[in-house]
Design an enzyme around this catalytic site. Structure first.
Site, PDB file in Angstrom:
ATOM      1  N   LEU A 444     -27.771  38.590  -1.263  1.00 50.32           N
ATOM      2  CA  LEU A 444     -26.373  38.737  -0.860  1.00 50.32           C
ATOM      3  C   LEU A 444     -25.486  39.097  -2.031  1.00 50.32           C
ATOM      4  CD1 LEU A 444     -25.979  35.647   1.516  1.00 50.32           C
ATOM      5  CD2 LEU A 444     -26.154  38.048   2.184  1.00 50.32           C
ATOM      6  N   GLY A 447     -24.460  36.737  -9.531  1.00 52.23           N
ATOM      7  CA  GLY A 447     -23.346  36.224 -10.314  1.00 52.23           C
ATOM      8  C   GLY A 447     -23.813  35.744 -11.668  1.00 52.23           C
ATOM      9  N   GLY A 448     -22.867  35.183 -12.417  1.00 56.13           N
ATOM     10  CA  GLY A 448     -23.194  34.708 -13.749  1.00 56.13           C
ATOM     11  C   GLY A 448     -24.125  33.517 -13.746  1.00 56.13           C
ATOM     12  N   GLY A 450     -26.468  32.878 -11.121  1.00 56.76           N
ATOM     13  CA  GLY A 450     -27.714  33.074 -10.401  1.00 56.76           C
ATOM     14  C   GLY A 450     -27.602  34.130  -9.320  1.00 56.76           C
ATOM     15  N   VAL A 452     -27.831  34.904  -5.087  1.00 59.51           N
ATOM     16  CA  VAL A 452     -27.648  34.264  -3.775  1.00 59.51           C
ATOM     17  C   VAL A 452     -28.418  35.067  -2.732  1.00 59.51           C
ATOM     18  CG1 VAL A 452     -26.010  33.491  -2.037  1.00 59.51           C
ATOM     19  CG2 VAL A 452     -25.390  33.406  -4.460  1.00 59.51           C
ATOM     20  N   LYS A 466     -28.736  29.621  -3.190  1.00 59.00           N
ATOM     21  CA  LYS A 466     -28.437  30.028  -4.566  1.00 59.00           C
ATOM     22  C   LYS A 466     -29.582  29.621  -5.485  1.00 59.00           C
ATOM     23  CE  LYS A 466     -24.960  29.896  -8.173  1.00 59.00           C
ATOM     24  NZ  LYS A 466     -23.622  29.464  -8.571  1.00 59.00           N
ATOM     25  N   ASP A 564     -14.187  28.042 -11.939  1.00 59.94           N
ATOM     26  CA  ASP A 564     -14.388  29.505 -11.920  1.00 59.94           C
ATOM     27  C   ASP A 564     -13.690  30.098 -10.696  1.00 59.94           C
ATOM     28  OD1 ASP A 564     -15.257  31.984 -12.736  1.00 59.94           O
ATOM     29  OD2 ASP A 564     -17.270  31.775 -11.909  1.00 59.94           O
TER      30      ASP A 564
END
Length: 737
Positions: A444, A447-448, A450, A452, A466, A564
């Site tokens: 999907l 990101g920083g 991991g 998803v 995740k 974040d």
């Protein structure tokens, strides 16, 4: 020989039989354009990144991908928006476009005077994604005597050649080698073409430049596709004697040229053009830039997210001959001889009947089984030991990640009168099955913290899983306690943590699935908010996100800091309801100074400057990041721009400087300025500036931010917002401190 037969028997016994079902072989039609976009102009296919109309082409600040189709003609005509170059074909496999350009013409009378001319326009490709192909084009001067050349944008000579008159038999036998027709190569990376025909005076021709009576009336100079030159022009006298205008096919090399190469492109995942997970990036061979290709064994459009599909080699026997049993696999295929035969199934007579089972073979087989049986038993013993080792490893990770403590907490919670809570500890096998063993097409987002994946649990529940890339050295009990507390967050605007998997080195988290992408995609991406309800929807999303963060800060016990906050971490469901997500950087509110010290985590452009200087994450750090989110909603601009001037790269800095000089409304989105009254604009500007205050103590709490935004939302819907408001009632809606 005995050992060879033993190994062959082992391989035959252990080799799994693969079958491709009819359902697996069926694939949806190949996708070449974005959804709801036009895919043809006449008989010309228009693959993305090219497109007709807003949202249908790649728009990265350089021209060339936007096309226009004139359907009013008997044969629809496809042109490049902005410069009108006519396109006759496009290819994403070769990264080429075929265009038609008019030849430059000069016609003369017997005294050397010009009687007609045409095609003197230049063809600028500067700043676009196109360059003239050095390998596929030639500059041609046709007619005699004729010196044809072209220059660049600065007027400097680039390439040219000279054609002189000669006997007719040289013209017929030649290959455009200088007699009535000449050709020359062009340099690489040419982005401008302005052709010229050098006019010869009668005196020059009398001195021997034209020494034969068969000089042509008209002379031409043009760029032409090499294949067209060799198959159409060479040796045909009708082209030498023509006097009219004509168009010539030219090959243009295109690439994504807003960055120099693949290495630079991959650093910006948001703008990276190779969207398919089954694609590879290739540096452009003509000029700067890069192109995308589907990986080996796949075909389609690598510029679309699901554009590359598996090639069924079994249906392409001309390319992949197989005279045996063919079975398609992802990215490849297998070709084996039919049962009862052996040999090379890829050649026509490669499969031959197996030899009879002779007495010698029986003896060899008996000896082989005697050797094989102990080996087979040792192999199974080895597998059993490996399985036990795997079980011990899973148990070790489970205990190291706080599994026993978490089980105890869940058991205690389930025993209370408040209910079960719904939090579950998943096994590694459950999550592998839910994600088809973490397949690439299940991703999907990245990101920083991991990757998803989308997962389907056995009870048909769709979840987001995740899989983290890294882990902090957090005490076992503390990590498990944080996971359990996060699972108790029950707010309609917070993505629910459903469970975790602890029997792996880095724990995997299972969240509820949110179906409609991120707020970042709706502000800056291809989805886009509807123009009629866009700002109202954005304001509602802002209120819901603020209420979620206020809940985490004020109502959760203990309080939770997100760490974040950004538009990419605000998800939207099918009703565009906001869901705050990604607790990869979340922390429980610290209880002492020692707990507050930590490494800085988060996203550039949203990070609290006070957090950067002190390495202390507070609830006011989330307030600052949320202020940047509000600013994105008001301006529809990204938090950071790396391509612009240095002073314009930070949205926060630009806005603060604009506020100081009273020009901040110029930065706001036109729809925001049109829909909101001036009082509401000033109120929300004041709120943003308070959130972005350099001092955390001067910033409001998230609860106050949520209340202010809700007040603005009600004011925006109030009838007085559409007409002249009563000043006293308006003041009650927009009460400022």
């Amino acid at each position: 020989m005995v050992m060879t037969l033993v190994m062959q028997l082992m391989l035959l016994l252990l080799l799994p039989v693969t079958r491709v079902s009819a359902q697996e072989q069926q694939q949806p039609p190949q996708q070449v354009v974005r959804p709801s976009c036009r895919d043809k102009c006449g008989n010309i296919t228009i693959p993305y990144p090219f497109g007709i109309g807003a949202g249908c082409f790649r728009n990265d600040g350089r021209g060339g991908f936007e096309l226009e189709c004139n359907d009013s003609r008997s044969t629809p005509r496809l042109t490049v928006a902005g410069n009108g170059i006519r396109i006759t074909s496009l290819s994403i496999i070769t990264s080429e476009a075929r265009a038609l350009l008019r030849a430059t013409r000069r016609c003369y009378d017997s005294k050397g005077r010009i009687t007609g001319r045409s095609g003197d326009t230049s063809v600028p490709l500067i700043g676009s994604h196109y360059l003239f192909s050095q390998a596929r084009n030639r500059l041609v001067a046709l007619g005699c005597s004729n010196l044809g050349y072209f220059v660049d944008a600065a007027g400097y000579y680039v390439s040219g050649c000279m054609a002189v008159c000669g006997p007719q038999h040289f013209i017929e036998l030649g290959s455009c080698t200088g007699v009535a027709c000449c050709q020359s190569t062009i340099p690489p990376a040419i982005d401008y073409y302005e052709p010229y025909v050098l006019d010869f005076t009668k005196e020059q021709t009398d001195k021997g430049i034209v020494s034969y009576s068969n000089s042509t009336t008209c002379r031409y100079v043009f760029l032409a596709e090499t294949k067209w030159l060799t198959t159409t022009l060479t040796g045909k006298s009708e082209y030498l004697n023509r006097t009219n205008n004509f168009a010539v096919p030219v090959i243009l090399d295109w690439a994504v040229r807003n960055v120099g190469n693949c290495s630079a492109a991959k650093r910006n995942t948001t703008d990276y053009a190779c969207q398919s997970a089954l694609s590879d990036c290739v540096d452009s061979k003509n000029g700067n830039g890069y192109q995308c290709n589907c990986s080996k064994g796949y075909e389609g459009n690598p510029y679309l997210q699901d554009g590359c599909r598996d090639i069924d080699e079994c249906k392409r026997k001309e390319e992949q001959p197989c005279y045996g049993v063919c079975a398609n696999t992802l990215g490849s295929h297998t070709c084996q001889c039919p049962p009862g035969t052996s040999g090379d199934a890829t050649t026509k007579t490669g499969c031959r009947p197996k030899d009879n089972f002779t007495l010698a073979l029986k003896v060899v087989t008996g000896v082989s089984v005697g050797v094989f049986l102990p080996l087979f038993m040792c192999f199974w013993l080895y597998l059993g030991l490996q399985k036990r080792k795997l079980i011990r490893t899973k148990q070790m990770f489970f205990e190291l990640n706080g599994g026993l403590f978490l089980q105890q907490q869940i058991s205690n919670y389930n025993g209370t009168s408040t209910g079960t809570g719904g939090f579950k500890i998943f096994s590694k096998e459950e999550l592998e099955k839910a994600t088809s063993n973490f397949a690439a097409d299940r991703i999907l987002g990245r990101g920083g913290h991991g990757i998803v994946y989308k997962g389907d649990l056995e009870d048909k529940t769709v979840v987001a899983i995740k899989k983290s890339k890294m882990t902090e050295e957090v005490p076992t009990k503390e990590f498990a306690r944080e996971m359990f507390i996060l699972s108790q967050i029950n707010h309609k605007n917070v993505v629910k943590l459903l469970g975790c998997c602890l029997e792996v080195e880095v724990p995997m988290l299972v969240y509820e699935f949110v179906s409609n992408g991120t707020l970042y995609q709706y502000i800056h991406g291809s989805r886009g908010l509807d123009s009629d309800t866009g700002f109202h929807t954005c304001l509602r999303i802002a209120v819901e996100s603020a209420e979620a963060l206020a809940y985490m800060h004020s109502s959760a016990s203990p309080p939770i800091l997100h760490g974040d906050v950004k538009t990419a971490n605000i998800l939207l469901d099918d009703k565009l309801t906001a869901k705050v997500s990604d607790f990869g950087a979340s922390k429980l509110a610290p209880t002492d100074e020692a707990q507050m010290a930590t490494l800085v985590q988060g996203t550039c452009g949203y990070l609290d400057p006070e957090y950067l200087m002190t390495c202390r994450l507070t609830d006011k750090s989330d307030v600052y990041s949320f202020g940047v989110v509000l600013l994105e909603l008001l301006t529809r601009k990204k938090a950071l721009y790396f391509d612009g001037p240095e002073e314009d790269r930070s949205l926060v800095l630009c806005f603060m400087m604009a506020v100081k000089v009273g020009q901040h409304q110029d930065l706001l989105d036109s729809q925001v300025r049109d829909e909101m009254r001036i009082e509401a604009l000033e109120e929300i500007t004041h709120l943003v500036m308070r959130c972005l205050n350099m001092s955390g103590e001067e910033r409001p709490t998230m609860k106050e931010v949520a209340e202010r935004l809700e007040m603005l939302r009600r004011y925006h819907h109030h009838p007085w917002a559409q007409a002249d408001a009563n000043p006293e009632e308006e003041q009650s809606l927009l009460a400022m401190e």
